[in-house]
Design a protein around this motif. Sequence first.
Motif, short mmCIF file in Angstrom:
data_model
loop_
_atom_site.label_atom_id
_atom_site.label_comp_id
_atom_site.label_asym_id
_atom_site.label_seq_id
_atom_site.Cartn_x
_atom_site.Cartn_y
_atom_site.Cartn_z
N UNK A 89 1.02 -1.00 -0.03
CA UNK A 89 0.38 0.19 0.10
C UNK A 89 0.60 1.64 0.35
N UNK A 90 1.26 1.82 -1.59
CA UNK A 90 2.52 2.65 -1.38
C UNK A 90 1.63 4.44 -0.93
N UNK A 91 0.55 4.60 -1.31
CA UNK A 91 0.25 5.69 -1.17
C UNK A 91 -1.58 5.99 -1.15
N UNK A 92 -1.74 6.59 -0.36
CA UNK A 92 -2.82 6.89 0.57
C UNK A 92 -3.19 8.73 0.70
N UNK A 130 -5.10 15.83 -0.82
CA UNK A 130 -4.06 15.32 -1.15
C UNK A 130 -3.67 15.26 -2.08
N UNK A 131 -2.81 16.15 -3.01
CA UNK A 131 -1.64 15.35 -4.22
C UNK A 131 -1.84 14.27 -4.50
N UNK A 132 -1.89 13.84 -5.83
CA UNK A 132 -2.12 12.64 -6.29
C UNK A 132 -0.38 12.15 -6.33
N UNK A 133 -0.31 10.58 -6.65
CA UNK A 133 1.00 10.77 -7.25
C UNK A 133 0.86 11.05 -8.51
N UNK A 159 -20.26 -2.18 6.60
CA UNK A 159 -20.60 -1.12 6.94
C UNK A 159 -20.19 -0.13 5.74
N UNK A 160 -21.53 0.55 5.15
CA UNK A 160 -21.00 1.25 3.52
C UNK A 160 -20.32 2.74 4.48
N UNK A 161 -18.61 2.86 2.91
CA UNK A 161 -18.21 4.16 3.08
C UNK A 161 -16.74 3.78 4.01
N UNK A 162 -16.43 2.83 3.65
CA UNK A 162 -15.34 2.02 4.34
C UNK A 162 -14.33 2.53 4.43
N UNK A 163 -13.56 2.60 2.72
CA UNK A 163 -12.55 3.16 1.70
C UNK A 163 -13.02 5.11 1.94
N UNK A 164 -12.62 5.76 2.33
CA UNK A 164 -12.18 6.78 2.14
C UNK A 164 -11.20 7.68 1.77
N UNK A 165 -10.74 7.05 1.08
CA UNK A 165 -9.24 7.44 0.54
C UNK A 165 -9.67 6.93 -0.69
N UNK A 196 -9.74 12.27 -13.95
CA UNK A 196 -9.76 12.89 -14.82
C UNK A 196 -8.26 12.80 -14.33
N UNK A 197 -7.67 13.06 -13.75
CA UNK A 197 -6.22 13.28 -13.98
C UNK A 197 -4.92 13.09 -13.91
N UNK A 198 -5.53 11.31 -14.03
CA UNK A 198 -3.96 9.68 -13.63
C UNK A 198 -4.02 10.40 -15.18
N UNK A 199 -2.42 10.18 -15.29
CA UNK A 199 -1.14 9.57 -16.34
C UNK A 199 -1.41 8.01 -16.54
N UNK A 200 -1.53 7.56 -15.70
CA UNK A 200 -1.26 6.05 -15.92
C UNK A 200 -2.66 4.94 -16.08
N UNK A 201 -3.60 6.08 -15.73
CA UNK A 201 -4.96 4.71 -15.42
C UNK A 201 -5.09 4.20 -16.93
N UNK A 202 -5.03 2.92 -17.03
CA UNK A 202 -5.36 2.39 -18.12
C UNK A 202 -6.60 1.94 -18.31
N UNK A 203 -6.80 1.89 -17.09
CA UNK A 203 -8.56 0.23 -17.03
C UNK A 203 -9.05 0.45 -15.84
N UNK A 204 -10.14 0.94 -16.05
CA UNK A 204 -11.49 1.17 -14.94
C UNK A 204 -12.12 0.37 -14.75
N UNK A 205 -12.48 -0.40 -14.36
CA UNK A 205 -13.85 -2.00 -13.66
C UNK A 205 -14.62 -0.70 -13.26
N UNK A 206 -15.75 -1.13 -13.63
CA UNK A 206 -17.33 -0.62 -12.70
C UNK A 206 -17.78 -2.02 -12.62
N UNK A 207 -17.99 -2.33 -10.75
CA UNK A 207 -18.31 -3.11 -10.44
C UNK A 207 -19.82 -2.60 -10.06
#
Length: 195
Positions: free
Chosen positions: A8-11, A16-19, A55-61, A101-112
């Motif tokens: 888990x490298x970045x939270x 926060x500024x995105x990496x 409980x919904x709302x677990x991941x907030x970052x 919108x800003x990630x330059x390395x995003x290759x794939x977005x899965x929709x669950x």
Amino acid sequence: MIIKSINLETVCGITSKLPQNQLPEVAFAGKSNVGKSSLINALMNRKSYARVSAQPGKTQTINYYNINDELYYVDLPGYGYAKVTESVKEQWGAMIERYLHTSKQLKLVFLLIDIRHKPSKNDVMMYDWIVHNGYYPVIIATKSDKLKRSQLSKHLKEIRQELSLNKETPVFPFSSLSKQGREEIWDFIEEVVMP
Ligand code: GTP
Ligand code: MG
């Protein structure tokens, strides 16, 4: 895919500024409680490295998991969580949007999408976003263990209809309990991200 290392490298929180990562990123989007963090655990072969909750709302970052120094899995907060205030909802929404919108390395977005339920308005909005931004849409129908085998195809069909999917658009049924779909999803990621 053999998992040699995970980290888990970045939270990132709301401010926060995105990496600016160099490795490809694969993101997992979907409403709160749909099973994003559970899927990431299954793909990493871990029980609870990514935090999961009933409980919904677990991941907030926005959590970046470095896999083998080859790619990142990006765990996003869920949308549509009713129990937080409008302003918190807006902040989470803005955070997800900013990432997408800003990630330059995003290759794939899965929709669950929860296999038991019809896609919500927000799901349709997220699907449209994926398509309009030039990403190849891929749906993961989660919690497949909650249905009888005989019900699966009816529910998959309903998801296809509600999102008006093309025939070619993949929909992977998945269960973090039985691990149904795990290998197929990994194979797909490897094909798209690490050809
Ligand atoms: P947020 O972080 O709140 O957006 O949720 P999430 O999408 O990350 O969901 P999470 O992985 O935390 O899972 C939510 C709940 O659903 C937990 O109680 C999980 O144990 C349960 N769950 C996740 N996947 C499955 C599945 O495939 N089958 C079943 N039966 N339960 C699941
Ligand atoms: Mg989560």
